[in-house]
Design a protein around this motif. Structure first.
Motif, PDB file in Angstrom:
ATOM      1  N   VAL A  30       0.878  -1.175   0.000  1.00 17.95           N
ATOM      2  CA  VAL A  30       0.000   0.000   0.000  1.00 17.95           C
ATOM      3  C   VAL A  30       0.914   1.224   0.000  1.00 17.95           C
ATOM      4  O   VAL A  30       1.711   1.405   0.923  1.00 17.95           O
ATOM      5  CB  VAL A  30      -0.913   0.019   1.247  1.00 17.95           C
ATOM      6  CG1 VAL A  30      -1.845   1.221   1.207  1.00 17.95           C
ATOM      7  CG2 VAL A  30      -1.702  -1.269   1.358  1.00 17.95           C
ATOM      8  N   CYS A  31       0.788   2.048  -1.031  1.00 21.54           N
ATOM      9  CA  CYS A  31       1.645   3.231  -1.109  1.00 21.54           C
ATOM     10  C   CYS A  31       1.228   4.216  -0.010  1.00 21.54           C
ATOM     11  O   CYS A  31       0.075   4.637   0.043  1.00 21.54           O
ATOM     12  CB  CYS A  31       1.529   3.886  -2.486  1.00 21.54           C
ATOM     13  SG  CYS A  31       2.327   5.504  -2.545  1.00 21.54           S
ATOM     14  N   PRO A  32       2.166   4.577   0.902  1.00 22.53           N
ATOM     15  CA  PRO A  32       1.803   5.483   1.985  1.00 22.53           C
ATOM     16  C   PRO A  32       1.579   6.918   1.495  1.00 22.53           C
ATOM     17  O   PRO A  32       1.052   7.742   2.230  1.00 22.53           O
ATOM     18  CB  PRO A  32       2.994   5.400   2.936  1.00 22.53           C
ATOM     19  CG  PRO A  32       4.131   4.947   2.103  1.00 22.53           C
ATOM     20  CD  PRO A  32       3.563   4.139   0.973  1.00 22.53           C
ATOM     21  N   HIS A  33       1.979   7.186   0.235  1.00 22.66           N
ATOM     22  CA  HIS A  33       1.829   8.555  -0.285  1.00 22.66           C
ATOM     23  C   HIS A  33       0.450   8.752  -0.902  1.00 22.66           C
ATOM     24  O   HIS A  33      -0.214   9.753  -0.665  1.00 22.66           O
ATOM     25  CB  HIS A  33       2.907   8.848  -1.325  1.00 22.66           C
ATOM     26  CG  HIS A  33       4.295   8.646  -0.808  1.00 22.66           C
ATOM     27  ND1 HIS A  33       4.882   9.502   0.090  1.00 22.66           N
ATOM     28  CD2 HIS A  33       5.213   7.668  -1.042  1.00 22.66           C
ATOM     29  CE1 HIS A  33       6.102   9.064   0.378  1.00 22.66           C
ATOM     30  NE2 HIS A  33       6.318   7.949  -0.289  1.00 22.66           N
ATOM     31  N   CYS A  34       0.020   7.774  -1.757  1.00 22.17           N
ATOM     32  CA  CYS A  34      -1.245   7.980  -2.461  1.00 22.17           C
ATOM     33  C   CYS A  34      -2.272   6.892  -2.168  1.00 22.17           C
ATOM     34  O   CYS A  34      -3.412   6.976  -2.605  1.00 22.17           O
ATOM     35  CB  CYS A  34      -0.997   8.081  -3.969  1.00 22.17           C
ATOM     36  SG  CYS A  34      -0.490   6.518  -4.712  1.00 22.17           S
ATOM     37  N   GLY A  35      -1.894   5.841  -1.431  1.00 21.25           N
ATOM     38  CA  GLY A  35      -2.865   4.820  -1.044  1.00 21.25           C
ATOM     39  C   GLY A  35      -3.097   3.732  -2.079  1.00 21.25           C
ATOM     40  O   GLY A  35      -3.912   2.833  -1.858  1.00 21.25           O
ATOM     41  N   LYS A  59       8.827   1.431  -5.197  1.00 21.98           N
ATOM     42  CA  LYS A  59       8.419   2.617  -5.940  1.00 21.98           C
ATOM     43  C   LYS A  59       6.985   2.418  -6.423  1.00 21.98           C
ATOM     44  O   LYS A  59       6.626   1.361  -6.951  1.00 21.98           O
ATOM     45  CB  LYS A  59       9.357   2.844  -7.130  1.00 21.98           C
ATOM     46  CG  LYS A  59       9.041   4.141  -7.859  1.00 21.98           C
ATOM     47  CD  LYS A  59      10.211   4.593  -8.700  1.00 21.98           C
ATOM     48  CE  LYS A  59       9.849   5.894  -9.419  1.00 21.98           C
ATOM     49  NZ  LYS A  59      10.988   6.488 -10.085  1.00 21.98           N
ATOM     50  N   CYS A  60       6.177   3.451  -6.223  1.00 22.81           N
ATOM     51  CA  CYS A  60       4.763   3.380  -6.576  1.00 22.81           C
ATOM     52  C   CYS A  60       4.591   3.738  -8.055  1.00 22.81           C
ATOM     53  O   CYS A  60       5.139   4.737  -8.519  1.00 22.81           O
ATOM     54  CB  CYS A  60       3.982   4.342  -5.694  1.00 22.81           C
ATOM     55  SG  CYS A  60       2.268   4.531  -6.159  1.00 22.81           S
ATOM     56  N   LYS A  61       3.815   2.898  -8.777  1.00 25.32           N
ATOM     57  CA  LYS A  61       3.586   3.176 -10.202  1.00 25.32           C
ATOM     58  C   LYS A  61       2.643   4.361 -10.390  1.00 25.32           C
ATOM     59  O   LYS A  61       2.607   4.976 -11.447  1.00 25.32           O
ATOM     60  CB  LYS A  61       2.962   1.948 -10.882  1.00 25.32           C
ATOM     61  CG  LYS A  61       3.931   0.803 -11.091  1.00 25.32           C
ATOM     62  CD  LYS A  61       3.216  -0.319 -11.837  1.00 25.32           C
ATOM     63  CE  LYS A  61       3.989  -1.622 -11.737  1.00 25.32           C
ATOM     64  NZ  LYS A  61       3.186  -2.769 -12.195  1.00 25.32           N
ATOM     65  N   GLY A  62       1.841   4.645  -9.368  1.00 21.65           N
ATOM     66  CA  GLY A  62       0.889   5.748  -9.474  1.00 21.65           C
ATOM     67  C   GLY A  62       1.548   7.097  -9.283  1.00 21.65           C
ATOM     68  O   GLY A  62       1.607   7.913 -10.198  1.00 21.65           O
ATOM     69  N   CYS A  63       2.094   7.322  -8.102  1.00 21.54           N
ATOM     70  CA  CYS A  63       2.624   8.654  -7.793  1.00 21.54           C
ATOM     71  C   CYS A  63       4.137   8.742  -8.005  1.00 21.54           C
ATOM     72  O   CYS A  63       4.711   9.809  -7.824  1.00 21.54           O
ATOM     73  CB  CYS A  63       2.250   9.058  -6.367  1.00 21.54           C
ATOM     74  SG  CYS A  63       3.038   8.059  -5.094  1.00 21.54           S
ATOM     75  N   ARG A  64       4.749   7.613  -8.379  1.00 20.79           N
ATOM     76  CA  ARG A  64       6.187   7.552  -8.670  1.00 20.79           C
ATOM     77  C   ARG A  64       7.055   7.839  -7.442  1.00 20.79           C
ATOM     78  O   ARG A  64       8.244   8.100  -7.574  1.00 20.79           O
ATOM     79  CB  ARG A  64       6.597   8.518  -9.816  1.00 20.79           C
ATOM     80  CG  ARG A  64       5.708   8.537 -11.020  1.00 20.79           C
ATOM     81  CD  ARG A  64       5.693   7.233 -11.781  1.00 20.79           C
ATOM     82  NE  ARG A  64       7.027   6.813 -12.250  1.00 20.79           N
ATOM     83  CZ  ARG A  64       7.322   5.541 -12.570  1.00 20.79           C
ATOM     84  NH1 ARG A  64       6.426   4.587 -12.443  1.00 20.79           N
ATOM     85  NH2 ARG A  64       8.515   5.234 -13.004  1.00 20.79           N
TER      86      ARG A  64
END
Ligand SMILES: [Zn+2]
Length: 328
Positions: A30-35, A59-64
């Motif tokens: 779970v990306c802590p930046h964008c969820g 590394k999150c594919k959504g918010c990078r």
């Protein structure tokens, strides 16, 4: 899970981190930046690149953006290795009466200050969800006084007849802290530090925590009566040496809440020796947590606590006591 298996399986920092990842993200990162759920990948050093990648970075594919499993948890900014955290969690979760920071300092070979900060962070993680549902069914309520030292003036103590307290005699609860505990029979406890035990201060707590249709039981020598009225309320008469009775198949007793207090007191008097007023609520969170997960194994309880580390930060400056840290 026990200390031996923790050492065998998770001494390697990568293994310990993977264990926390599996506990924290059972359904994918779970990306802590964008969820975003399950859309991150492990960052690896590019081929031929000389700059190393810090282990455990995703590394999150959504918010990078990048993150690790400790981001946004009580472990963030901690220099303590995750293996040591794991052992400390296990010690706290498996010690019925708690374990002191001094004991952890000696057992795990970390500084007292680190151990003290770790156990306080864990207590904070153990805090009950503020939106938890009201307790229902049969509820036992009691208050008790913990900590402090009873200082008796010798002169007065001599002058006292049995069962009598002179006017200038310190009350037995002077310098002690009042704790109110609410136990759902066969269920959870909610305890809290209260400044004063009066009907006026207790009523809002009971109203918030207890379902209006619940049946409440207290002992008879209690000031709680006014706070409970006009709810259904049974009292057990301890002064008459009554500890329980049956009325229409209902067992009227406060044994559950007294059992909780006896564990708490053995912890505070026997393990921690001194608990300062400003930290008491965190000790209560710890005891509530263990009590509310008493029916599972030590290993399962440790995993429950790991599940609660997210979304919580507790900085050292928020914890520094008014007085120097005593041996707690
Ligand atoms: Zn993201």
């Amino acid at each position: 899970m026990n200390l031996k298996s923790i050492i065998a399986k998770y001494s390697d920092p990568d293994k310990a981190r993977e264990f926390f990842e599996a506990q924290r993200w059972p359904d994918g990162t779970v990306c802590p930046h964008c969820g975003l759920i399950g859309e991150s990948y492990r960052l690896k050093a590019k081929e031929g690149s000389k700059s190393p990648v810090r282990p455990g970075v995703w590394k999150c594919k959504g918010c990078r953006k990048q993150f690790t499993v400790t981001k946004g948890t009580i472990f963030e900014d901690s220099h303590i290795p995750l293996t040591t955290w794991l052992m400390t969690i296990h010690l706290v979760c498996s010690s019925k009466k708690g374990i002191s920071a001094h004991q952890i300092h000696r057992m795990l070979g970390i500084t007292y200050k680190s151990a003290w900060f770790m156990v306080h962070r864990l207590r904070y993680a153990a805090t009950q969800d503020p939106l938890a549902a009201q307790l229902e069914g049969i509820i036992e309520v009691d208050e008790s006084y913990v900590g402090g030292r009873r200082r008796l003036a010798k002169r007065v103590a001599h002058a006292t007849k049995p069962g009598e307290r002179p006017k200038d005699h310190p009350s037995p609860v002077d310098n002690k802290q009042a704790v109110l505990a609410i136990v759902q029979r066969n269920g959870d406890v909610r305890s809290q530090h209260v400044q004063r035990v009066t009907a006026k201060t207790i009523r809002p707590i009971l109203d918030a925590q207890i379902d209006p249709k619940a049946t409440i039981m207290t002992d008879s020598g209690t000031v709680l009566h006014g706070a409970i009225h006009p709810r259904v309320h049974h009292q057990v008469n301890h002064r008459e040496n009554e500890f329980g009775r049956y009325e229409n198949g209902l067992c009227i007793t406060t044994n559950s809440v007294e059992g909780f207090f006896s564990l708490l007191k053995r912890g505070i008097n026997g393990t921690f020796h001194h608990v300062s007023k400003q930290h008491l609520h965190r000790y209560l969170s710890e005891f509530d947590f263990r009590y509310n997960h008493r029916k599972i194994t030590d290993g399962e309880r440790s995993c429950k606590l790991i599940g609660k580390v997210a979304g919580k930060r507790l900085m050292y400056k928020d914890l520094i006591p008014e007085r120097p840290i005593s041996q707690a």
